[in-house]
Design a protein around this motif. Sequence first.
Motif, PDB file in Angstrom:
ATOM      1  N   TRP A  13      15.431 -33.044  -2.464  1.00 44.61           N
ATOM      2  CA  TRP A  13      14.198 -33.020  -3.236  1.00 44.61           C
ATOM      3  C   TRP A  13      13.205 -34.011  -2.649  1.00 44.61           C
ATOM      4  CZ3 TRP A  13      18.470 -34.689  -6.608  1.00 44.61           C
ATOM      5  CH2 TRP A  13      18.529 -36.078  -6.816  1.00 44.61           C
ATOM      6  N   PRO A  14      11.907 -33.784  -2.876  1.00 40.77           N
ATOM      7  CA  PRO A  14      10.874 -34.644  -2.286  1.00 40.77           C
ATOM      8  C   PRO A  14      10.647 -35.903  -3.104  1.00 40.77           C
ATOM      9  CG  PRO A  14       9.846 -32.875  -3.489  1.00 40.77           C
ATOM     10  CD  PRO A  14      11.336 -32.613  -3.546  1.00 40.77           C
ATOM     11  N   VAL A  15       9.872 -36.828  -2.555  1.00 36.49           N
ATOM     12  CA  VAL A  15       9.520 -38.056  -3.244  1.00 36.49           C
ATOM     13  C   VAL A  15       8.783 -37.741  -4.541  1.00 36.49           C
ATOM     14  CG1 VAL A  15       7.323 -38.330  -2.026  1.00 36.49           C
ATOM     15  CG2 VAL A  15       8.505 -40.365  -2.910  1.00 36.49           C
ATOM     16  N   LEU A  16       8.969 -38.568  -5.554  1.00 42.46           N
ATOM     17  CA  LEU A  16       8.361 -38.454  -6.877  1.00 42.46           C
ATOM     18  C   LEU A  16       8.966 -37.324  -7.720  1.00 42.46           C
ATOM     19  CD1 LEU A  16       4.565 -39.124  -6.122  1.00 42.46           C
ATOM     20  CD2 LEU A  16       6.394 -40.746  -6.674  1.00 42.46           C
ATOM     21  N   THR A  17      10.160 -36.867  -7.349  1.00 46.02           N
ATOM     22  CA  THR A  17      10.870 -35.893  -8.182  1.00 46.02           C
ATOM     23  C   THR A  17      11.386 -36.587  -9.436  1.00 46.02           C
ATOM     24  OG1 THR A  17      11.518 -34.499  -6.321  1.00 46.02           O
ATOM     25  CG2 THR A  17      12.899 -34.377  -8.282  1.00 46.02           C
ATOM     26  N   THR A  18      11.322 -35.900 -10.576  1.00 41.88           N
ATOM     27  CA  THR A  18      11.827 -36.464 -11.829  1.00 41.88           C
ATOM     28  C   THR A  18      13.290 -36.070 -12.022  1.00 41.88           C
ATOM     29  OG1 THR A  18      11.252 -34.552 -13.187  1.00 41.88           O
ATOM     30  CG2 THR A  18       9.522 -36.219 -12.832  1.00 41.88           C
ATOM     31  N   PRO A  19      14.039 -36.788 -12.859  1.00 45.56           N
ATOM     32  CA  PRO A  19      15.428 -36.404 -13.140  1.00 45.56           C
ATOM     33  C   PRO A  19      15.535 -34.981 -13.696  1.00 45.56           C
ATOM     34  CG  PRO A  19      14.998 -38.624 -13.924  1.00 45.56           C
ATOM     35  CD  PRO A  19      13.679 -38.071 -13.501  1.00 45.56           C
ATOM     36  N   THR A  20      14.596 -34.590 -14.544  1.00 40.44           N
ATOM     37  CA  THR A  20      14.612 -33.234 -15.098  1.00 40.44           C
ATOM     38  C   THR A  20      14.477 -32.200 -13.994  1.00 40.44           C
ATOM     39  OG1 THR A  20      13.706 -33.963 -17.215  1.00 40.44           O
ATOM     40  CG2 THR A  20      13.438 -31.646 -16.652  1.00 40.44           C
ATOM     41  N   GLU A  21      13.575 -32.438 -13.061  1.00 37.19           N
ATOM     42  CA  GLU A  21      13.393 -31.499 -11.945  1.00 37.19           C
ATOM     43  C   GLU A  21      14.642 -31.462 -11.069  1.00 37.19           C
ATOM     44  OE1 GLU A  21       8.523 -31.937 -11.382  1.00 37.19           O
ATOM     45  OE2 GLU A  21       9.899 -33.313 -10.349  1.00 37.19           O
ATOM     46  N   ALA A  22      15.283 -32.616 -10.885  1.00 38.02           N
ATOM     47  CA  ALA A  22      16.500 -32.661 -10.076  1.00 38.02           C
ATOM     48  C   ALA A  22      17.617 -31.851 -10.727  1.00 38.02           C
ATOM     49  CB  ALA A  22      16.942 -34.118  -9.881  1.00 38.02           C
ATOM     50  N   ILE A  23      17.789 -32.002 -12.047  1.00 36.07           N
ATOM     51  CA  ILE A  23      18.824 -31.243 -12.760  1.00 36.07           C
ATOM     52  C   ILE A  23      18.537 -29.743 -12.686  1.00 36.07           C
ATOM     53  CG2 ILE A  23      19.731 -30.709 -15.056  1.00 36.07           C
ATOM     54  CD1 ILE A  23      20.985 -33.179 -14.035  1.00 36.07           C
ATOM     55  N   GLN A  24      17.295 -29.355 -12.860  1.00 36.99           N
ATOM     56  CA  GLN A  24      16.937 -27.944 -12.769  1.00 36.99           C
ATOM     57  C   GLN A  24      17.269 -27.379 -11.402  1.00 36.99           C
ATOM     58  OE1 GLN A  24      12.802 -28.320 -13.911  1.00 36.99           O
ATOM     59  NE2 GLN A  24      13.196 -27.529 -15.979  1.00 36.99           N
TER      60      GLN A  24
END
Length: 266
Positions: free
Chosen positions: A166-177
């Motif tokens: 994942w790219p910089v500034l990814t949120t935990p929610t986006e990572a889980i998705q």
Amino acid sequence: MMTMPSSHDIQQDASSRRIDRLSMLTLFLVAALFNALPAAEPLSHQDKFAQRLRERHTGLVDGQSLRIAIQIVAQNSSAPERSINTWLDRRVNPDTPVPQIELGPTRYGSLVAIADSVGCVCYPVDNCVVIGRPAWVAEITRGFYRRSEKMTRRGRSDSKTFDLRWPVLTTPTEAIQLIRGHSVQNSLETPTLAQLPHDLWPATLLRDISPRLAEWLVAGQFIDVAESSRIDLPFERSYRFRNSKDLIDSLVQVDPDVSMKSTGAT
């Protein structure tokens, strides 16, 4: 003329021996666990991971940030497939300067030395080295294996791995998705997306990782662990394999203080 070593030299030498003993013992246990799994289990990526941890490594770190020091050991730009997955505790400042330390004798030994120099520990969980506060690393390790064993007993497998990026500034929610898009099984009883705090994370690449482990690593960043709540408790694991007496004798040679027992046939 004989020069007596200073107290600083003696402390460094004792610390070096302790780190070497810890890294050797951990690698011995990791290798034993891999060899103990049933023959039907896919061992290829674990075997390669263990080999990478045992690769010879030497060097010197002096003033680099914790993040850079870890990257020096874990990343391999000329052979990316030989890189080591690492996961750093978000409560540990990645910009903490690492004091002058000698690295080695293996890549895992270098990671142990780097972690120890800033008051942290590291431990291999599946095919990722988790680095952070002792209590947090213990809880991450304990929680992952406890939940994995529960899902295995229910007949749920998670053997398909993928490269998570994942790219910089990814949120935990986006990572889980992103992770759940690669998973065909239910999660490891991790928080719902609405329960995850908002945070902005650096760019990340974890190679050949299971969705089960990846999701637990993300959720585990928000485990509330008191500094002394778990680390003083013994970390116990049970393995099944033949010739347990020979293994115990070998482990005692590595660490005379190790406490082990065997039951049943030896």
